[in-house]
Design an enzyme around this catalytic site. Sequence first.
Site, PDB file in Angstrom:
ATOM      1  N   LEU A 279       0.818  -1.211   0.000  1.00 57.22           N
ATOM      2  CA  LEU A 279       0.000   0.000   0.000  1.00 57.22           C
ATOM      3  C   LEU A 279       0.854   1.265   0.000  1.00 57.22           C
ATOM      4  O   LEU A 279       0.537   2.236  -0.678  1.00 57.22           O
ATOM      5  CB  LEU A 279      -0.938   0.012   1.219  1.00 57.22           C
ATOM      6  N   ARG A 281       5.127   2.919   1.122  1.00 57.30           N
ATOM      7  CA  ARG A 281       6.506   2.702   1.553  1.00 57.30           C
ATOM      8  C   ARG A 281       6.911   3.893   2.406  1.00 57.30           C
ATOM      9  O   ARG A 281       7.047   5.008   1.908  1.00 57.30           O
ATOM     10  CB  ARG A 281       7.444   2.564   0.349  1.00 57.30           C
ATOM     11  N   GLY A 282       7.072   3.664   3.693  1.00 56.51           N
ATOM     12  CA  GLY A 282       7.485   4.721   4.608  1.00 56.51           C
ATOM     13  C   GLY A 282       8.889   4.479   5.121  1.00 56.51           C
ATOM     14  O   GLY A 282       9.532   3.484   4.804  1.00 56.51           O
ATOM     15  N   GLY A 285       9.146   1.187   7.046  1.00 58.29           N
ATOM     16  CA  GLY A 285       8.941  -0.102   6.406  1.00 58.29           C
ATOM     17  C   GLY A 285       7.803  -0.056   5.403  1.00 58.29           C
ATOM     18  O   GLY A 285       7.297   1.008   5.033  1.00 58.29           O
ATOM     19  N   VAL A 287       3.952  -1.118   4.054  1.00 58.88           N
ATOM     20  CA  VAL A 287       2.592  -1.384   4.539  1.00 58.88           C
ATOM     21  C   VAL A 287       1.894  -2.233   3.491  1.00 58.88           C
ATOM     22  O   VAL A 287       1.806  -1.853   2.320  1.00 58.88           O
ATOM     23  CB  VAL A 287       1.812  -0.084   4.789  1.00 58.88           C
ATOM     24  N   ASP A 404       6.578  13.351  12.595  1.00 59.69           N
ATOM     25  CA  ASP A 404       6.542  13.364  11.130  1.00 59.69           C
ATOM     26  C   ASP A 404       5.112  13.596  10.648  1.00 59.69           C
ATOM     27  O   ASP A 404       4.529  12.782   9.952  1.00 59.69           O
ATOM     28  CB  ASP A 404       7.081  12.040  10.575  1.00 59.69           C
TER      29      ASP A 404
END
Length: 581
Positions: A279, A281-282, A285, A287, A404
């Site tokens: 879903l 990419r942060g 990691g 999701v 953030d």
Amino acid sequence: MPATYGYLPSLQVLSASHNRICGKLPVELANCSNLTVLDLRSNQLTGPIPGDFARLGELEELDLSHNQLSRKIPPEISNCSSLVTLKLDDNHLGGEIPASLSNLSKLQTLDLSSNNLTGSIPASLAQIPGMLSLNVSHNELSGEIPAMLGSRFGTPSVFASNPNLCGPPLENECSAYWQHRRRQRLQRLALLIGVVAATVLLLVLFCCCCVYSLLRWRRRFIEKRDGVKKRRRSPGRGSGSSGTSTDSVSQPKLIMFNSRITYADTVEATRQFDEENVLSRGRHGLVFKACYNDGTVLAILRLPSTSSDGAVVIEEGSFRKEAESLGKVKHRNLTVLRGYYAGPPPDVRLLVYDYMPNGNLATLLQEASHQDGHILNWPMRHLIALGVSRGLAFLHQSGVVHGDVKPQNILFDADFEPHLSDFGLEPMVVTAGAAAAAAAASTSATTTVGSLGYVAPDAAAAGQATREGDVYSFGIVLLELLTGRRPGMFAGEDEDIVKWVKRQLQRGAVAELLEPGLLELDPESSEWEEFLLGIKVGLLCTAPDPLDRPAMGDVVFMLEGCRVGPDIPSSADPTSQPSPA
């Protein structure tokens, strides 16, 4: 028709035909005991014929034809024993013809044509000795015409346009009519049998599905129970206590707070963490979208074993403690942690959240800019800002600093309720080499905090997330939400979104601040003032001095006073705690 006519006891003739009289027949007319003629034909009268007209014992002529009267013919009309003429044709009367009309022994003319009368023609009408004229055509009458009436009034037009009427003087034979009725009954019976059979079949299928589901659940339960027993009883072919200890430790478990989803179910739901199910990419990691067999859809955050900046995943015991603590942070505008997975290193850790089907604020703002902003009107933008502020205020009250805040971390559920995500994850990653980090910190702050364009200058310089830094980031998000200008649009210029907003205000070009979809705001309206107040709140939050920035509880208070109206209830999670103020 004035009801005061009923107070004229000497009135004998009332003729008001061919007018535009509307409304209902006044019941008070029944008080005119000397009335002999009541002629109200060709008007626009509606409603029923009052049964009180039965008190008009001297009435000889009642003509209510060519109106819009409805309901049934009152049987009490037969008490008007002096009636000679009764005309009720061309109305919307329904029901059956009252058999009591045969009591009108002086009746000579009876016209009931062009109505919605049903049932059969009463045979007792033939007992009226002086009846010279009868018309029941253009109705829904059925059955056989009484023989005496058929012979007495031999003209077919008297009974015409009644599809289910049969017998002389009509050409329809009653045998065909009864055959048609019999076929109709058989069709209804067949339809009833079909409906009952289909219902029984559906019930049988439902019961079979329930039994199958119960057996499947029982089999899975037994398999899990037997698997646990096997792990406890024997470590394998070898002997010794060390084997049992190793086996029990090496079995990872998915801990769910309010459901019984297993790790194996999660692997299957994400197709073994397939790339197609990613879903987002942060920096913490990937999701994944997890679709389970029972229809449940969840979001799985997979923490990597090592991060890009050289960090390593926290050890298992501390990870469990942090996850349990994070699972207690619940608010209607925060993504609630539903469970976690903790296996032995270097295996990854999993955090389980609710799935947010409507994406994030960054995508929504981008779509709004492509569609002239019409999908994001002012009330919706205000509710988004208010929801995010409430969630962030609750985090600060709970002792959690986000670090953030940005549009990518504001997610929307099925009802477009905003949920602040990606908080409380910093303690789950520790920097590899504490001594090296300490040495680096003594010379310069190199820790990455927040995202470019949204991070407060003081937080970036200190390399540490603070509440004041969260307030600044929220202010940037609020200005972006209201103006539609992304902070990245000012890259390479000697200006940022805060300076740009201040410059427009100083020039008096307030309209330049508006997103295209908000240009419909009237400068004289209350929504215009609410928009300007939102801009001022954003500027307060982005004050250069951290001490000048308001607390998030005060921001909630200001935004709540920015617009008067009921909050839209959340349908996502029962954890709707009130916002701090």
